[in-house]
Each structure stands twice: as structure tokens, then as C-alpha cells.
Design an enzyme around this catalytic site. Structure first.
Site, PDB file in Angstrom:
ATOM      1  N   GLU A 281       0.846  -1.214   0.000  1.00 46.56           N
ATOM      2  CA  GLU A 281       0.000   0.000   0.000  1.00 46.56           C
ATOM      3  C   GLU A 281       0.874   1.254   0.000  1.00 46.56           C
ATOM      4  OE1 GLU A 281      -3.189  -0.093  -0.598  1.00 46.56           O
ATOM      5  OE2 GLU A 281      -3.147  -2.276  -0.489  1.00 46.56           O
ATOM      6  N   TRP A 284       1.630   1.871  -3.364  1.00 49.43           N
ATOM      7  CA  TRP A 284       0.602   2.601  -4.128  1.00 49.43           C
ATOM      8  C   TRP A 284       0.795   4.105  -3.976  1.00 49.43           C
ATOM      9  CZ3 TRP A 284      -2.948   1.477  -7.782  1.00 49.43           C
ATOM     10  CH2 TRP A 284      -3.222   0.134  -8.024  1.00 49.43           C
ATOM     11  N   TRP A 312     -20.938  13.058 -18.001  1.00 44.41           N
ATOM     12  CA  TRP A 312     -21.197  13.251 -16.567  1.00 44.41           C
ATOM     13  C   TRP A 312     -22.408  14.154 -16.386  1.00 44.41           C
ATOM     14  CZ3 TRP A 312     -18.652   9.803 -14.048  1.00 44.41           C
ATOM     15  CH2 TRP A 312     -17.359   9.440 -14.424  1.00 44.41           C
ATOM     16  N   ASN A 347     -10.239   3.376   3.654  1.00 45.41           N
ATOM     17  CA  ASN A 347     -10.017   3.193   2.217  1.00 45.41           C
ATOM     18  C   ASN A 347     -11.142   2.417   1.534  1.00 45.41           C
ATOM     19  OD1 ASN A 347      -8.379   3.265  -0.259  1.00 45.41           O
ATOM     20  ND2 ASN A 347      -8.277   1.049   0.047  1.00 45.41           N
ATOM     21  N   TRP A 365     -15.917  12.504 -11.426  1.00 46.06           N
ATOM     22  CA  TRP A 365     -14.907  12.212 -10.404  1.00 46.06           C
ATOM     23  C   TRP A 365     -14.240  13.505  -9.935  1.00 46.06           C
ATOM     24  CZ3 TRP A 365      -9.863  13.571 -11.432  1.00 46.06           C
ATOM     25  CH2 TRP A 365      -9.518  13.767 -12.776  1.00 46.06           C
ATOM     26  N   TRP A 388      -9.455   8.686  -7.287  1.00 51.84           N
ATOM     27  CA  TRP A 388     -10.679   9.015  -8.027  1.00 51.84           C
ATOM     28  C   TRP A 388     -10.647   8.473  -9.447  1.00 51.84           C
ATOM     29  CZ3 TRP A 388     -15.299  10.221  -6.399  1.00 51.84           C
ATOM     30  CH2 TRP A 388     -15.419  10.646  -5.075  1.00 51.84           C
TER      31      TRP A 388
HETATM   32  C1  FAD Z   1     -11.349   8.074  -4.011  1.00 50.83           C
HETATM   33  C2  FAD Z   1     -10.093   7.955  -3.184  1.00 50.83           C
HETATM   34  C3  FAD Z   1      -9.412   9.093  -2.785  1.00 50.83           C
HETATM   35  C4  FAD Z   1      -8.255   8.991  -2.004  1.00 50.83           C
HETATM   36  N1  FAD Z   1      -7.608  10.149  -1.620  1.00 50.83           N
HETATM   37  C5  FAD Z   1      -6.489  10.060  -0.869  1.00 50.83           C
HETATM   38  C6  FAD Z   1      -5.803  11.223  -0.442  1.00 50.83           C
HETATM   39  O1  FAD Z   1      -6.161  12.352  -0.791  1.00 50.83           O
HETATM   40  N2  FAD Z   1      -4.713  11.085   0.365  1.00 50.83           N
HETATM   41  C7  FAD Z   1      -4.265   9.846   0.751  1.00 50.83           C
HETATM   42  O2  FAD Z   1      -3.288   9.777   1.505  1.00 50.83           O
HETATM   43  N3  FAD Z   1      -4.869   8.725   0.321  1.00 50.83           N
HETATM   44  C8  FAD Z   1      -5.966   8.781  -0.466  1.00 50.83           C
HETATM   45  N4  FAD Z   1      -6.590   7.636  -0.863  1.00 50.83           N
HETATM   46  C9  FAD Z   1      -5.944   6.331  -0.596  1.00 50.83           C
HETATM   47  C10 FAD Z   1      -6.322   5.631   0.712  1.00 50.83           C
HETATM   48  O3  FAD Z   1      -7.715   5.626   0.883  1.00 50.83           O
HETATM   49  C11 FAD Z   1      -5.675   6.253   1.949  1.00 50.83           C
HETATM   50  O4  FAD Z   1      -4.297   6.445   1.722  1.00 50.83           O
HETATM   51  C12 FAD Z   1      -5.840   5.331   3.161  1.00 50.83           C
HETATM   52  O5  FAD Z   1      -7.208   5.126   3.428  1.00 50.83           O
HETATM   53  C13 FAD Z   1      -5.162   5.951   4.359  1.00 50.83           C
HETATM   54  O6  FAD Z   1      -5.396   5.178   5.492  1.00 50.83           O
HETATM   55  P1  FAD Z   1      -4.208   4.473   6.257  1.00 50.83           P
HETATM   56  O7  FAD Z   1      -3.112   5.463   6.493  1.00 50.83           O
HETATM   57  O8  FAD Z   1      -4.781   3.793   7.434  1.00 50.83           O
HETATM   58  O9  FAD Z   1      -3.726   3.414   5.176  1.00 50.83           O
HETATM   59  P2  FAD Z   1      -2.903   2.049   5.325  1.00 50.83           P
HETATM   60  O10 FAD Z   1      -3.781   0.969   4.810  1.00 50.83           O
HETATM   61  O11 FAD Z   1      -2.352   1.891   6.665  1.00 50.83           O
HETATM   62  O12 FAD Z   1      -1.731   2.224   4.265  1.00 50.83           O
HETATM   63  C14 FAD Z   1      -0.482   2.843   4.581  1.00 50.83           C
HETATM   64  C15 FAD Z   1      -0.224   4.022   3.648  1.00 50.83           C
HETATM   65  O13 FAD Z   1      -0.192   3.580   2.300  1.00 50.83           O
HETATM   66  C16 FAD Z   1      -0.748   4.579   1.450  1.00 50.83           C
HETATM   67  N5  FAD Z   1      -1.937   4.031   0.787  1.00 50.83           N
HETATM   68  C17 FAD Z   1      -2.807   3.123   1.283  1.00 50.83           C
HETATM   69  N6  FAD Z   1      -3.759   2.838   0.366  1.00 50.83           N
HETATM   70  C18 FAD Z   1      -3.489   3.595  -0.719  1.00 50.83           C
HETATM   71  C19 FAD Z   1      -4.109   3.747  -1.980  1.00 50.83           C
HETATM   72  N7  FAD Z   1      -5.190   3.052  -2.340  1.00 50.83           N
HETATM   73  N8  FAD Z   1      -3.582   4.644  -2.851  1.00 50.83           N
HETATM   74  C20 FAD Z   1      -2.474   5.356  -2.538  1.00 50.83           C
HETATM   75  N9  FAD Z   1      -1.842   5.245  -1.350  1.00 50.83           N
HETATM   76  C21 FAD Z   1      -2.339   4.375  -0.455  1.00 50.83           C
HETATM   77  C22 FAD Z   1      -1.165   5.741   2.332  1.00 50.83           C
HETATM   78  O14 FAD Z   1      -0.148   6.721   2.315  1.00 50.83           O
HETATM   79  C23 FAD Z   1      -1.316   5.078   3.695  1.00 50.83           C
HETATM   80  O15 FAD Z   1      -1.152   5.968   4.764  1.00 50.83           O
HETATM   81  C24 FAD Z   1      -7.763   7.713  -1.638  1.00 50.83           C
HETATM   82  C25 FAD Z   1      -8.459   6.568  -2.049  1.00 50.83           C
HETATM   83  C26 FAD Z   1      -9.605   6.688  -2.802  1.00 50.83           C
HETATM   84  C27 FAD Z   1     -10.345   5.438  -3.220  1.00 50.83           C
END
Ligand code: FAD
Length: 489
Positions: A281, A284, A312, A347, A365, A388
Site C-alpha cells: 500500500e 501505491w 457526466w 479506504n 470524479w 478518483w
Molecule cells: C477516491 C479515493 C481518494 C483517495 N484520496 C487520498 C488522499 O487524498 N490522500 C491519501 O493519503 N490517500 C488517499 N486515498 C488512498 C487511501 O484511501 C488512503 O491512503 C488510506 O485510506 C489511508 O489510510 P491508512 O493510512 O490507514 O492506510 P494504510 O492501509 O495503513 O496504508 C499505509 C499508507 O499507504 C498509502 N496508501 C494506502 N492505500 C493507498 C491507496 N489506495 N492509494 C495510494 N496510497 C495508499 C497511504 O499513504 C497510507 O497511509 C484515496 C483513495 C480513494 C479510493
């Protein structure tokens, strides 16, 4: 006579440990002036949103307090950034400026202009990688092009040498004499005037200490079950490090080595923890920066150009119901209310609410990204754009257009006992589990017994998911380019 000094321009790197720009300045052995410049308009059209500004206020105060324990302090100025830097240089005789790089298109061009102007003045200007494991231009596919699919991108990253150990906290930070003037953080008026942030205050502790506490909690309590729990919004199964990562209060390198130490303590083989889901993650996050850097237009436009034709809708009422968590779909409403109250959303629920906006309501989006941008504490241009576009099906390695999340099934699968929905939609809390994710299907007796009156205490669905799905599939199939080849790398 003025002595030499180095300015460390803090931006999204609000920490002292593992901070390459600060480390370079300290190693130079002359006075260090830690500087923050507030110039949000320079990031236009993606100026920090309201929730981000709240976090920034807390973080600047935390950074200043941390600097005080090292005998230093934060100098706060208003932009324009170049003018602020030039004034400070004139006032202090500083002869070097250091910063850690950012990757947003507007910031890249601003930084280039500043670097050129200061270098022409004879200043030493250096920038560093303080935010990523691998900077976007260091990773490319076999044809020398940027990756557009995550798996080969991350596989490629994992084959590179492991990230260096994080830099330690500087032992001392040499100070300038006299200290230049500084604004107080509160003079920047970053906090919203309304009392919107009570839930954020109760939930978060911005700053590096909060980040380290969160990382240690996660390693101790949740890493081992991350694979199963990361999709469960009713559990604290993820790290919740995203706002700290965005503001640079923790680095991916610190996370990487934190996981390494933890895993080695448990005799987990390197290949297992390195390829585990949690660091994937974090991968990602790296991928999102890779894409933003190489495809900067994607903050406004779909990466897949066939989506430019997508019809849209514009529907201000639907958008408002979605924003306020009043769609009549409990898992969607719970997510939107969690976001509004705490500035964060799980997420899995981000994917559900985003899919509902673009595929059920057919709102763009970009509308969703703009709302997230203003209300998320972790609002990050790279990750928000990727999230998005992924959901809408128009980005790199995106969800296929025909995958339309069913909000009822998603709720039942990922919040099976309804604890998440009951928390954020308390008006539904007395509904039996079976009806909780589909209250409109419950009988009047069941609803009455639970104290729910649809249309009064809780909304009826604003749209029928079954019909919306058909309409969306029809619309998506029309814009699909049958000749576009599948992307493999
Ligand atoms: C529509 C949409 C918009 C989003 N907007 C943002 C945003 O503005 N900022 C943001 O930080 N994340 C965003 N995310 C990704 C993700 O939802 C969050 O990073 C995550 O929920 C953060 O929670 P966590 O720190 O507990 O993640 P964990 O599951 O603990 O993951 C650790 C770290 O990995 C990164 N990460 C995790 N999942 C993703 C992912 N799918 N894409 C990219 N990086 C990821 C984050 O930096 C996160 O802190 C978005 C996802 C979606 C579907």
C-alpha cells in the site's frame, strides 16, 4: 558583520528526523534558519483545503515546539515565497537555501523559478528527496517509459537497493544571531472560523510524536492481521498514517525500516515482509506520485482520453446529499459522515462512496475529488487523483468500468455486524443487522420497532442502485474505445 547561514525551507516535511534538507544544513556547520512560508495561492488550482489547513496549523506549532527542544525555532513568513526568501536572505546574510522536493505540477514550476532566481543571485540552492522511496524519474519500464500498471511498477521498485536507514535527529541545530522576526502561527489564520474541527481534535494528534505513536500502535496491534482487517471499516485495522505521511511527519523510509525491525524481531523472512500487503500500500503511494509527475494533466483530466467524452451529469442536489451523508445508502452515508467529522475515511469506504458518486449518481470524479480535497486531512494531490481516477475507471491500472460496487453488498460484506454504520448513522442503530444496510427493504413493523421513519428520521435511497447500474454500464460502454489495447506495463 553578517556570518554565513543556511535557510531550511520546510514545506511538506514537517519533521526534524530523517529530514535530508535539515541534515545537509546542519552538516554545513553554520547557523540554520528553519523557515515556513505560507503561500497557498502558489499551489493553485489545488490550494490546501480547509481540513488540511487545520492540520497544518497544529503541525507548525508541533514543529516549532520540537525545534525549541533543539535550541532552535521556526521562522514563519507570508508569501510570495520568492519575496519572503529574498527578504530573509537580505536580513540574515544567509548564503544557502535547502529544501525537500515536492511533486505537484504547480509546486514544481514554482520551485524551479525560485531555484533559478536564487542561483542567479549567487546563492547555494539544493533540494533533496525527503518524501519517497523512489523518485518518479528513477523508475521506468524496459522501454524507458513511465509505468502505468502498479504490479510491474512495484516489482521494479522492490528490485532496487533497499532504502537507506533514516537519518537521525540532529544533535544540535546551530542558531543565527540575532533571530530574524517571525509571525506567530495563528497570524496565518489557518483554522476554520466555525467549530467544524471538534471531531478532528478528538481523533488526531498532528506532529511527529503522534506519527510515531500511531506507527508503533499499528506494528504492535494491527500489522499481523492487516491482510484481513484492512478492508474492515469497523476495525482499526490500518495504520491511519496518511495525514502524517502527507505532511511529512513520518517518512516512507521510517515506515519501511520500522516494519523491517518489527519483522526481524519476529524472525519473519525479509521477502515476506517486503512483499507484504502493508508495504504494498505504501507502494501505491509511490505509484501515485510516479503518475502525477509523469502525467501532470491528470489532476484535471482523465488519463484515458476516451473518458473525456463521458456524459457526466450536473446535479447539485445529488452532490449535496452525497456530501452530507444523506443518500439513503447507510454505508455511503456513514463514510461521508466519518469524513466530515474526523477528516478521514477508511479506504474501503472511500472506494464505495467514490463508486456511488461516479457510477450510481453519474457525477464527475472531479466533483468528488474536489470535496475530498477540502475535507480530507490527508488530501494529497497524487493519491486523491489516483484514487478518483481508479474508481471512475479512467486512470492508470483502474477498476474496470463494469465493476459497479453494490453499496448494500459492500456494507454487508465489510461491516457485517453493522458497527461502523451504527456509529455514524445512529438513527439506524436499533435496526436488526439483516436490514441495516438496506432499510428501505424492511417492513413498516421492523422500521417502527427500530424507531426509523424513512423520509423523516433517515432518507429513502435517492436513486435505485439496480437501475443506476444499468444506466452507468450503458454510458460507460458507449465511450469505450474497442481498439484500445490492454496495458501491461
Ligand atoms: C477516491 C479515493 C481518494 C483517495 N484520496 C487520498 C488522499 O487524498 N490522500 C491519501 O493519503 N490517500 C488517499 N486515498 C488512498 C487511501 O484511501 C488512503 O491512503 C488510506 O485510506 C489511508 O489510510 P491508512 O493510512 O490507514 O492506510 P494504510 O492501509 O495503513 O496504508 C499505509 C499508507 O499507504 C498509502 N496508501 C494506502 N492505500 C493507498 C491507496 N489506495 N492509494 C495510494 N496510497 C495508499 C497511504 O499513504 C497510507 O497511509 C484515496 C483513495 C480513494 C479510493
Amino acid at each position: 558583520m553578517m556570518t554565513k547561514a543556511s535557510i531550511v525551507w520546510f514545506r511538506l516535511d514537517l519533521r526534524l528526523e530523517d529530514n535530508p534538507a535539515l541534515d545537509a544544513a546542519v552538516r554545513r556547520g553554520v547557523a540554520v534558519i528553519p523557515l515556513f512560508i505560507h503561500a497557498p495561492e502558489e499551489e493553485s488550482p489545488w490550494q490546501p483545503g480547509s481540513a488540511s489547513l487545520w492540520w497544518l496549523h497544529q503541525s507548525l506549532e508541533a514543529l516549532d515546539a520540537e525545534l525549541h527542544t533543539s535550541g532552535s525555532k521556526l521562522v514563519v513568513r507570508q508569501g510570495p515565497s520568492l519575496t519572503a526568501l529574498q527578504r530573509l536572505i537580505k536580513e540574515t546574510g544567509a548564503d544557502a537555501v535547502f529544501w525537500n522536493r515536492r511533486y505537484e505540477p504547480a509546486v514544481i514550476s514554482r520551485d524551479r523559478r525560485i531555484e533559478d532566481a536564487l542561483s542567479t543571485q549567487g546563492l547555494r540552492v539544493e533540494s533533496f528527496n525527503g518524501a519517497l522511496l523512489h523518485e518518479p524519474w528513477t523508475v521506468q519500464n524496459q522501454s524507458g517509459k513511465p509505468f502505468q500498471v502498479f504490479t510491474p511498477f512495484w516489482r521494479h521498485c522492490l528490485m532496487k537497493p533497499a532504502p537507506d536507514e533514516p537519518l537521525p535527529l540532529p544533535r544540535t541545530i546551530p542558531t543565527p544571531k540575532p533571530w530574524p522576526k517571525s509571525l506567530e502561527v495563528k497570524a496565518l489564520k489557518l483554522e476554520p472560523k466555525t467549530n467544524w474541527t471538534a471531531g478532528m481534535k478528538a481523533t488526531w494528534r498532528p506532529g511527529t510524536a503522534g506519527a510515531q505513536t500511531q506507527l508503533q500502535r499499528f506494528l504492535r496491534e494491527a500489522l499481523a492481521t492487516y491482510n484481513d482487517d484492512r478492508n474492515r471499516p469497523d476495525r482499526t485495522g490500518t495504520s491511519r498514517l496518511s495525514p502524517y505521511l502527507h505532511f511529512g511527519e513520518i517518512t516512507p523510509r521510517q515506515i519501511w525500516h520500522g516494519v523491517r525491525r518489527h519483522a526481524r524481531g519476529k524472525q519473519i523472512p525479509d521477502t515476506t515482509w517486503q512483499t507484504g500487503q502493508f508495504l504494498t500500500e505504501v507502494g501505491w503511494r509511490e505509484f501515485s506520485h510516479h503518475l502525477l509527475y509523469h502525467f501532470p494533466h491528470t489532476t484535471e483530466e482523465p488519463l484515458r482520453s476516451d473518458f473525456k467524452r463521458f456524459p457526466w451529469r450536473k446535479n447539485a442536489a445529488f452532490l449535496k446529499y452525497w456530501q452530507q451523508g444523506l443518500t439513503g445508502y447507510p454505508i455511503v452515508d456513514a463514510g461521508m459522515r466519518e469524513l466530515w467529522t474526523t477528516g478521514w475515511m477508511h479506504n474501503r469506504v472511500r472506494m464505495i462512496v467514490a463508486s456511488f458518486l461516479v457510477k450510481d449518481l453519474l457525477l464527475s470524479w472531479q466533483d468528488g475529488a474536489a470535496w475530498f480535497w477540502d475535507t480530507l486531512l490527508d488530501a494529497d494531490l497524487a493519491q486523491n487523483t489516483l484514487g478518483w481516477q481508479w474508481t471512475a475507471g479512467c486512470g492508470a491500472d483502474a477498476a474496470p468500468y463494469f465493476r459497479v460496487f453494490n453499496p448494500t453488498n459492500q456494507g454487508e460484506k465489510f461491516d457485517p455486524c453493522g458497527n461502523y454504520v451504527r456509529h455514524w448513522c445512529p438513527e439506524l442503530r436499533r435496526l436488526p443487522d439483516f436490514w441495516l444496510h438496506k432499510p428501505w427493504k424492511a417492513s413498516t413493523d421492523v422500521l417502527a420497532h427500530a424507531g426509523v421513519e424513512l423520509g423523516r428520521t433517515y432518507p429513502r435511497p435517492i436513486i435505485s442502485h439496480a437501475i443506476a447500474r444499468e444506466v452507468a454500464l450503458e454510458a460507460f460502454s458507449k465511450i469505450r474505445d474497442p481498439n484500445s489495447p490492454p496495458r501491461t506495463c
